[in-house]
Enzyme design. Structure first.
Site, PDB file in Angstrom:
ATOM      1  N   ARG A 174       0.857  -1.188   0.000  1.00 24.95           N
ATOM      2  CA  ARG A 174       0.000   0.000   0.000  1.00 24.95           C
ATOM      3  C   ARG A 174       0.896   1.242   0.000  1.00 24.95           C
ATOM      4  O   ARG A 174       2.026   1.204   0.518  1.00 24.95           O
ATOM      5  CB  ARG A 174      -0.869   0.030   1.262  1.00 24.95           C
ATOM      6  N   HIS A 181      -1.645   0.950  -9.741  1.00 31.13           N
ATOM      7  CA  HIS A 181      -2.302  -0.026  -8.857  1.00 31.13           C
ATOM      8  C   HIS A 181      -2.894  -1.188  -9.667  1.00 31.13           C
ATOM      9  O   HIS A 181      -4.096  -1.470  -9.598  1.00 31.13           O
ATOM     10  CB  HIS A 181      -3.388   0.652  -8.006  1.00 31.13           C
TER      11      HIS A 181
HETATM   12  C1  GLV Z   1      -5.584  -4.662  -4.073  1.00 33.18           C
HETATM   13  O1  GLV Z   1      -4.911  -3.718  -3.796  1.00 33.18           O
HETATM   14  C2  GLV Z   1      -6.064  -5.591  -3.101  1.00 33.18           C
HETATM   15  O2  GLV Z   1      -5.855  -5.364  -1.912  1.00 33.18           O
HETATM   16  O3  GLV Z   1      -6.683  -6.587  -3.488  1.00 33.18           O
END
Ligand code: GLV
Length: 308
Positions: free
Chosen positions: A223, A271
């Site tokens: 993250r 992401h």
């Molecule tokens: C993506 O970031 C997830 O946590 O699945």
């Protein structure tokens, strides 16, 4: 009883179809077209707005459409019902592809060759055997475990760091805060897949980077909150860190003004390291709903005190 679906990132159609086929008696309501909040028993969600879930009086469980549930756990309005996360469900293989690509990219000096090509330069840089490269993975659960196995197969010297330890063949295991520096001290590449919790927030910062060998690489697919972006930029500029591949950021989308976009030694991706694919995840989610309907415990229930 019904299911409420909320996500800005996932297409509801395959989920609606999967539920209609497996649980035809359970209406599937897609936010914001919700006719009946009272009937919602399961909320299938990704990043719901704060306050939405507390409006569901009959809610039995929150089913996350992803593996990381930090935002749900940190939100004080998330009701005190089980929060269930995806365990692998197709995410681990994607994350491993990303991690392996990043390691190969740095180890095989692809950035340098790209620069050489731009200048039409034919120059063979000194080879470095994988066995001479230590690669460390922070987080050795379902996702980290698969990344570690791939790296072992490729012949890297592989080490894993976590709070609980791991026993994967060919992986040197480091456990807890006390062994963090020993873990980092030989990592040419650090790959982060830790869950974001109060104790892991900011773990990738100057303190960490300074323990790594000079000229190392950072791969963040956990993250954004794990990484102190200013520390990384400072250590990239000093040469302590030679490069980074980043998929997650403190603010997403990454603001236009971020210096990370144009840094010559940073690769930015939006992401996408592990994206939930309905066809790979639906079985796990539907099985969990069926389990709960039978009064059984679902798999992947988050321990709120741990945050994952
Ligand atoms: C993506 O970031 C997830 O946590 O699945």
């Amino acid at each position: 009883m019904s299911v409420l679906f909320y996500s800005q990132a996932d297409d509801p159609v395959p989920w609606r179809n999967a539920f209609a086929a497996a649980l035809p008696q359970m209406p599937f309501q897609v936010w914001p077209d919700v006719e009946d909040m009272e009937s919602v028993r399961y909320a299938l969600v990704w990043n719901p707005p704060s306050g939405l879930l507390e409006k569901l009086p009959k809610l039995r469980a929150v089913l996350a459409l992803g593996a990381g549930v930090d935002a749900l756990i940190a939100d004080p309005t998330t009701p005190q019902v089980p929060v269930v996360r995806l365990l692998d469900a197709g995410l681990a293989a994607q994350m491993a592809e990303y991690a392996v690509y990043a390691v190969l990219h740095f180890h095989r000096r692809m950035r340098d060759y790209e620069k050489q090509q731009q200048k039409r330069t034919w120059n063979q840089l000194a080879p470095m055997p994988a066995s001479g490269w230590s690669v460390g993975v922070m987080g050795t659960g379902v996702i980290g475990g698969i990344i570690l196995k791939h790296l072992v197969t490729l012949g890297y010297r592989v080490r894993g760091w976590s709070l609980s330890g791991t026993s994967i063949e060919g992986v040197e295991s480091f456990v807890g805060e006390d062994e963090l520096d020993a873990f980092l001290s030989e990592c040419r590449v650090v790959i982060n897949v830790l869950p974001l919790t109060p104790s892991t927030a900011g773990i990738l910062g100057v303190r960490t980077f300074n323990v790594m060998p000079r000229g190392s690489y950072v791969v963040n697919i956990g993250r954004g909150g794990h990484l102190i972006e200013e520390d990384l930029l400072a250590d990239l500029d000093s040469g302590q860190i030679a490069g980074a591949m980043l998929d997650v950021f403190n603010e997403e989308p990454l603001p236009q003004s971020s210096p990370l976009w144009s840094h010559p030694n940073v690769i930015v991706t939006p992401h996408i390291a592990g994206v939930t694919i309905a066809s790979e995840a639906e079985e796990q989610v539907i099985e969990n709903v069926k389990r709960m309907e039978r009064g059984e415990t679902p798999v992947g229930v988050v321990d709120r005190s741990k945050g994952y």
